[in-house]
Design a protein around this motif. Structure first.
Motif, mmCIF file in Angstrom:
data_model
loop_
_atom_site.group_PDB
_atom_site.id
_atom_site.type_symbol
_atom_site.label_atom_id
_atom_site.label_comp_id
_atom_site.label_asym_id
_atom_site.label_seq_id
_atom_site.Cartn_x
_atom_site.Cartn_y
_atom_site.Cartn_z
ATOM 1 N N PRO A 147 7.560 22.934 53.759
ATOM 2 C CA PRO A 147 7.861 24.284 53.245
ATOM 3 C C PRO A 147 9.368 24.525 53.384
ATOM 4 O O PRO A 147 9.933 24.294 54.458
ATOM 5 N N CYS A 148 10.015 24.959 52.319
ATOM 6 C CA CYS A 148 11.476 25.046 52.315
ATOM 7 C C CYS A 148 11.960 26.477 52.103
ATOM 8 O O CYS A 148 11.363 27.243 51.332
ATOM 9 N N TYR A 149 13.050 26.790 52.777
ATOM 10 C CA TYR A 149 13.663 28.115 52.685
ATOM 11 C C TYR A 149 15.171 27.933 52.540
ATOM 12 O O TYR A 149 15.739 26.928 52.968
ATOM 13 N N PHE A 150 15.791 28.937 51.946
ATOM 14 C CA PHE A 150 17.223 28.864 51.671
ATOM 15 C C PHE A 150 17.873 30.172 52.096
ATOM 16 O O PHE A 150 17.378 31.255 51.762
ATOM 17 N N ILE A 151 18.955 30.075 52.855
ATOM 18 C CA ILE A 151 19.722 31.250 53.270
ATOM 19 C C ILE A 151 21.005 31.265 52.449
ATOM 20 O O ILE A 151 21.898 30.442 52.646
ATOM 21 N N GLY A 152 21.057 32.193 51.489
ATOM 22 C CA GLY A 152 22.222 32.338 50.630
ATOM 23 C C GLY A 152 22.899 33.681 50.848
ATOM 24 O O GLY A 152 22.580 34.411 51.796
ATOM 25 N N PHE A 153 23.819 34.027 49.958
ATOM 26 C CA PHE A 153 24.588 35.249 50.161
ATOM 27 C C PHE A 153 24.982 35.839 48.813
ATOM 28 O O PHE A 153 24.890 35.182 47.769
ATOM 29 N N LEU A 154 25.420 37.068 48.847
ATOM 30 C CA LEU A 154 25.860 37.796 47.658
ATOM 31 C C LEU A 154 27.387 37.761 47.574
ATOM 32 O O LEU A 154 28.070 37.475 48.575
ATOM 33 N N PRO A 155 27.960 38.065 46.403
ATOM 34 C CA PRO A 155 29.416 37.895 46.226
ATOM 35 C C PRO A 155 30.274 38.791 47.106
ATOM 36 O O PRO A 155 31.382 38.407 47.482
ATOM 37 N N PHE A 156 29.784 39.996 47.461
ATOM 38 C CA PHE A 156 30.611 40.937 48.216
ATOM 39 C C PHE A 156 29.947 41.257 49.556
ATOM 40 O O PHE A 156 28.732 41.476 49.620
ATOM 41 N N PRO A 157 30.731 41.290 50.648
ATOM 42 C CA PRO A 157 30.159 41.591 51.966
ATOM 43 C C PRO A 157 29.820 43.065 52.102
ATOM 44 O O PRO A 157 30.310 43.912 51.348
ATOM 45 N N GLU A 158 28.984 43.354 53.073
ATOM 46 C CA GLU A 158 28.674 44.746 53.401
ATOM 47 C C GLU A 158 29.860 45.362 54.164
ATOM 48 O O GLU A 158 30.579 44.655 54.879
ATOM 49 N N PRO A 159 30.090 46.665 54.019
ATOM 50 C CA PRO A 159 31.204 47.301 54.743
ATOM 51 C C PRO A 159 31.086 47.100 56.251
ATOM 52 O O PRO A 159 30.037 47.331 56.839
ATOM 53 N N GLY A 160 32.176 46.638 56.863
ATOM 54 C CA GLY A 160 32.196 46.433 58.311
ATOM 55 C C GLY A 160 31.479 45.194 58.785
ATOM 56 O O GLY A 160 31.317 44.985 60.003
ATOM 57 N N GLN A 161 31.033 44.330 57.887
ATOM 58 C CA GLN A 161 30.294 43.118 58.260
ATOM 59 C C GLN A 161 31.186 42.186 59.085
ATOM 60 O O GLN A 161 32.343 41.965 58.766
ATOM 61 N N THR A 162 30.615 41.608 60.153
ATOM 62 C CA THR A 162 31.350 40.695 61.026
ATOM 63 C C THR A 162 30.641 39.354 61.100
ATOM 64 O O THR A 162 29.496 39.208 60.656
ATOM 65 N N VAL A 163 31.322 38.364 61.681
ATOM 66 C CA VAL A 163 30.713 37.043 61.872
ATOM 67 C C VAL A 163 29.498 37.150 62.787
ATOM 68 O O VAL A 163 28.468 36.503 62.558
ATOM 69 N N GLU A 164 29.591 37.970 63.819
ATOM 70 C CA GLU A 164 28.442 38.156 64.713
ATOM 71 C C GLU A 164 27.249 38.722 63.962
ATOM 72 O O GLU A 164 26.104 38.333 64.214
ATOM 73 N N ASP A 165 27.491 39.640 63.029
ATOM 74 C CA ASP A 165 26.401 40.205 62.239
ATOM 75 C C ASP A 165 25.717 39.121 61.408
ATOM 76 O O ASP A 165 24.486 39.096 61.288
#
Length: 813
Positions: A147-165
């Motif tokens: 069973p396979c899953y993929f963690i991707g992302f959207l073009p723009f970050p959320e306001p105040g987003q950090t590496v820890e988040d």
């Protein structure tokens, strides 16, 4: 003149076209006896046609870019997916998503198998490269039925987003995957490419119980490491005066960092490929390369945006500060990110041909954190590394040949890697046809594991302690320059920059602008599709042996060589300048780093809490030395004979799996892994007591049972070929201890048969008679063990071919 020109044109067209008028060959030979004119005209026409087709492909690339960037969730995944968790809905919102990968029609998924999760790199490009094509990390796992899953992302970050988040989001995603598979006790296997690799390692250090085996491909974790003459990117921070440039770029973007700047840095590493070779390869093979080129450019040109806080954290703490590999990072809630806390096996895949993440940066964290292999073992960690010889950075997780070989083997053998005892291993992948015992090969390649020490690791890391003070000086100067920038320049820039101005600056970036200018939005490109269609209908390619085509190839090669020479000169000059500037004692003293008292590359010592944990663990293990059953005895013997590792390649693991099923059919892999590690530590703690207690563990077993256990051990040892002399001595010692556990009557019979065997061996020379016997207190057995039935008698140094003739155990018979 006009009729003559028309006649010449018609004649040349006949010579280079598909039609041939009667007598034209003789006429052509008369006017052009050496064929130079015909070759010149054919090359001219072919070059014009190729030019038209090339610029039309560039137009298609621009259209594709604009269409891709206008999508809400652009990606280049080659698989259908469904969103399971949107990171924007988490308590600490991020622009990441957890996707379930839907298999292609005809692909069967076994929900009992370990889940497989790929985390996409976010380094300026768009998502999807991990599942770019069928022969990819996801494709390999799907073919294996995971069973396979993929963690991707959207073009723009959320306001105040950090590496820890982001790290917390990935941990939350993995917890969700675990909840989706209650039927399996195995934690998900996680793959992190490039930037995603170090991000995963941060998460695994904070929440080790969530992660199964971890594969990090082309991921830098030790940023100061490198070899002189290579890895020029590690000097970038020093040559720009530190991370103030990152802050400036973020402020120009009104709080957002344009990933196109990162892509531009990658392209500058190899100007010959960026400015000529890649484009010329398309032009030279325009009839066949257009589809592949456009497919790759869809990802390469899909630039995304990072948050200002994210990129500043990355540059300050990782690229310049090198704090991840030295356990100096602390989260906002006070948790230390110490990679020694990772409890899952870690597979590091890197390449000597990678100029973005060379082997020293991929493997240097091991040298940074641990004193030696014993230190790795004390922290209960299993680290496996594999070095490819030639592939580049993208090839590590994009190349189809790499996926069919390395990634297929890693995926297929993750359960086996999961039971490796703690330690440091290097893998080698060899074609199956080169090995013996072919019935134990499940694929086209064989994955082998070799124990390594730090001397062998240093040959890859190539650490130079004298460079550490230079990079530490860069880190100090970076802090000073960043502070000055924030004091004098940043307030003015923030006051004048608007979102509209930042958006316009991003659009005008040279890389982005190149895509837009060559698209249908440029009126000058209107004739291109019509011209290209006309050329395709009446294409006249020339062969490679055309004189002028050969000159073209020679000119291209010469240009590539010139650009490579300029690159080498630039890189060598940059390195020399870096070493000279930051090696100055006066500059080092000015930032407080001159002198031997400073430790510039911190190697964390064992914390008091960890020492107390180890002591408690040792006491618990001492109590278990004499307790257990035949399972513990067999595993303990296996590890002892093999010198610390239960296997040398996947064939041994296959034998182990079969033996495990026969010894205790209901045992889970997780329990088997616990058994392997526990017996490994028991042997490490007190070998003499561990061996002397073997007869106690086998007490009450029948003669046939003991013969069966010895047969299992022989089968496992035989899988990788002939035992070494030292291993054969250990195996003879084990058989002597097993004989002590036999019932008295059976033991007497066995001794009698051993005596007869010795007498026979004395009169009939054989290889077994030359084998050494262990200097043990027990009666010295011969290397061949004889049982009641006599069918289990085999030499301890039996080769795989001979061992295969006796694979049936007493139970099978």
């Amino acid at each position: 003149m006009f009729p003559a020109s028309a006649f010449a044109g018609e004649w040349l067209e006949q010579q280079n076209g598909s039609t041939s008028a009667p007598g034209s060959e003789a006429l052509a030979s008369f006017f052009d006896p050496f064929g130079v004119g015909r070759a010149a005209f054919g090359y001219w026409r072919d070059s014009v046609e190729r030019s038209v087709l090339y610029w039309d492909v560039m137009r298609e690339r621009g259209n594709q870019y604009l269409e891709h960037m206008e999508q809400t969730k652009p990606n280049v995944l080659g698989f259908n997916t469904e969103v399971l968790v949107d990171g924007r809905t988490l308590p600490r919102p991020t622009n990441y998503e957890l996707l379930r990968v839907l298999p292609h029609e005809g692909t069967e998924i076994d929900l009992q198998k370990r889940p497989f999760v790929v985390v996409d790199p976010r380094a300026g490009h768009g998502p999807g490269i991990g599942g770019f094509k069928p022969d990819s990390e996801l494709g390999v796992a799907l073919k294996a039925g995971h069973p396979c899953y993929f963690i991707g992302f959207l073009p723009f970050p959320e306001p105040g987003q950090t590496v820890e988040d982001v790290v917390e989001s990935e941990i939350a995603f993995l917890r969700h995957v675990i909840e989706l598979h209650p039927e399996t006790t195995e934690k998900p296997m996680v793959v992190g490419n490039c930037q995603a690799g170090w991000q995963l390692m941060m998460g695994a250090a904070l929440e080790p119980e969530v992660f199964g085996p971890i594969l990090i491909a082309g991921a830098p974790l030790s940023y100061w490491a490198g070899e002189h003459g290579k890895a020029p990117m590690r000097y970038t921070g020093g040559m720009t005066g530190g991370s103030w440039v990152t802050a400036l770029t973020t402020d120009i973007g009104n709080g957002l960092f344009d990933g196109a700047w990162l892509v531009q840095n990658f392209e500058r590493l190899n100007p010959a490929n960026t400015y000529w070779k890649k484009q010329y390869h398309l032009y030279d093979n325009i009839d066949t390369e257009a589809g592949r080129y456009l497919e790759f450019e869809r990802w390469w040109g899909g630039h995304v945006v990072l948050g200002g806080e994210e990129i500043q954290y990355i540059v300050d703490n990782l690229f310049i500060g090198n704090r991840l590999s030295t356990a100096q990072l602390v989260t906002s809630d006070g948790r230390r990110i110490d990679l020694r806390n990772v409890r899952s096996p870690v597979v590091v895949f890197c390449s000597r041909g990678d100029d973005i993440t060379p082997p020293p940066q991929a493997l240097g964290w091991i040298r940074d954190l641990y004193e030696d292999v014993d230190d790795i073992i004390a922290h209960d960690q299993t680290i496996v590394y594999c070095q490819h010889d030639t592939t580049g950075h993208l090839g590590i997780f994009v190349s189809g040949s790499v996926s069919r070989k390395e990634h297929t083997e890693f995926t297929a053998n993750m359960d086996y890697i999961d039971v490796l005892p703690p330690g440091l291993y290097e893998t080698a992948i060899t074609p199956a046809e080169e090995g013996e015992d072919p019935e134990l090969y499940e694929r086209d390649y064989l994955l082998e594991f070799m124990s390594r020490d730090f001397t062998e690791l240093d040959s890859a890391v190539k650490h130079k302690p004298e460079d550490d003070r230079r990079f530490a000086t860069v880190a100090r100067i970076s802090e000073i320059n960043l502070g000055m920038y924030r004091l004098f320049i940043q307030p003015w820039l923030k006051a004048t920059m608007t979102p509209e101005a930042a958006r316009l600056i991003r659009r005008m970036h040279p890389i982005r602008l190149g895509y837009k200018l060559l698209s249908d939005r440029n009126p000058l490109s209107v004739p291109l599709p019509v011209m290209a269609d006309a050329v395709r209908k009446n294409r006249h390619p020339v062969s490679q042996d055309n004189l002028f085509k050969a000159f073209e190839n020679m000119g291209s090669d010469q240009l590539v060589a010139s650009l490579n020479a300029m690159r080498d000169l630039r890189d060598s000059s940059t390195e020399k300048m870096f070493m000279d500037i930051y090696g100055q004692p006066l500059l080092q003293a000015a930032v407080g780093l001159y002198g031997d008292a400073h430790v510039h590359r911190r190697r964390p010592g064992a914390e008091p809490e960890h020492r107390r944990f180890v002591e408690q663990r040792q006491e618990a293990l001492r109590e278990k030395i004499a307790h257990g059953s035949a399972h513990e005895a067999v595993m303990r013997s296996l590890i002892y004979v093999m010198g610390g590792a239960p296997a040398t390649d996947e064939r041994n693991f296959k034998r182990l799996r079969a033996s495990r099923a026969e010894l205790e059919p209901g045992i889970e892999l997780s329990e088997f892994k616990r058994l392997v590690r526990e017996q490994f530590f028991i042997l490490k703690l007190d070998r003499e007591a561990a061996l002397s207690s073997l007869p106690n563990l086998l007490a009450g077993k029948s003669n046939d049972d003991i013969d069966g256990y010895i047969s299992h051990l022989e089968h496992v040892f035989a899988a990788s070929g002939e035992l070494s002399e030292h291993a054969a001595e250990r195996f003879a010692q084990i058989k002597a201890l097993f004989n002590k556990a036999r019932p008295r009557k059976a033991e007497a019979i066995a001794k009698s048969k051993d005596a007869k065997e010795e007498a026979t061996a004395a009169t009939t020379p054989s290889p077994a008679a030359e084998e050494p016997t262990p200097a043990a207190e027990e009666p010295k057995p011969t290397p061949a063990n004889t049982s009641k039935s006599g069918s289990e008698s085999s030499k301890s140094t039996t080769k795989p071919k001979r061992a295969a003739e006796r694979r049936k155990t007493p139970r099978d018979r």
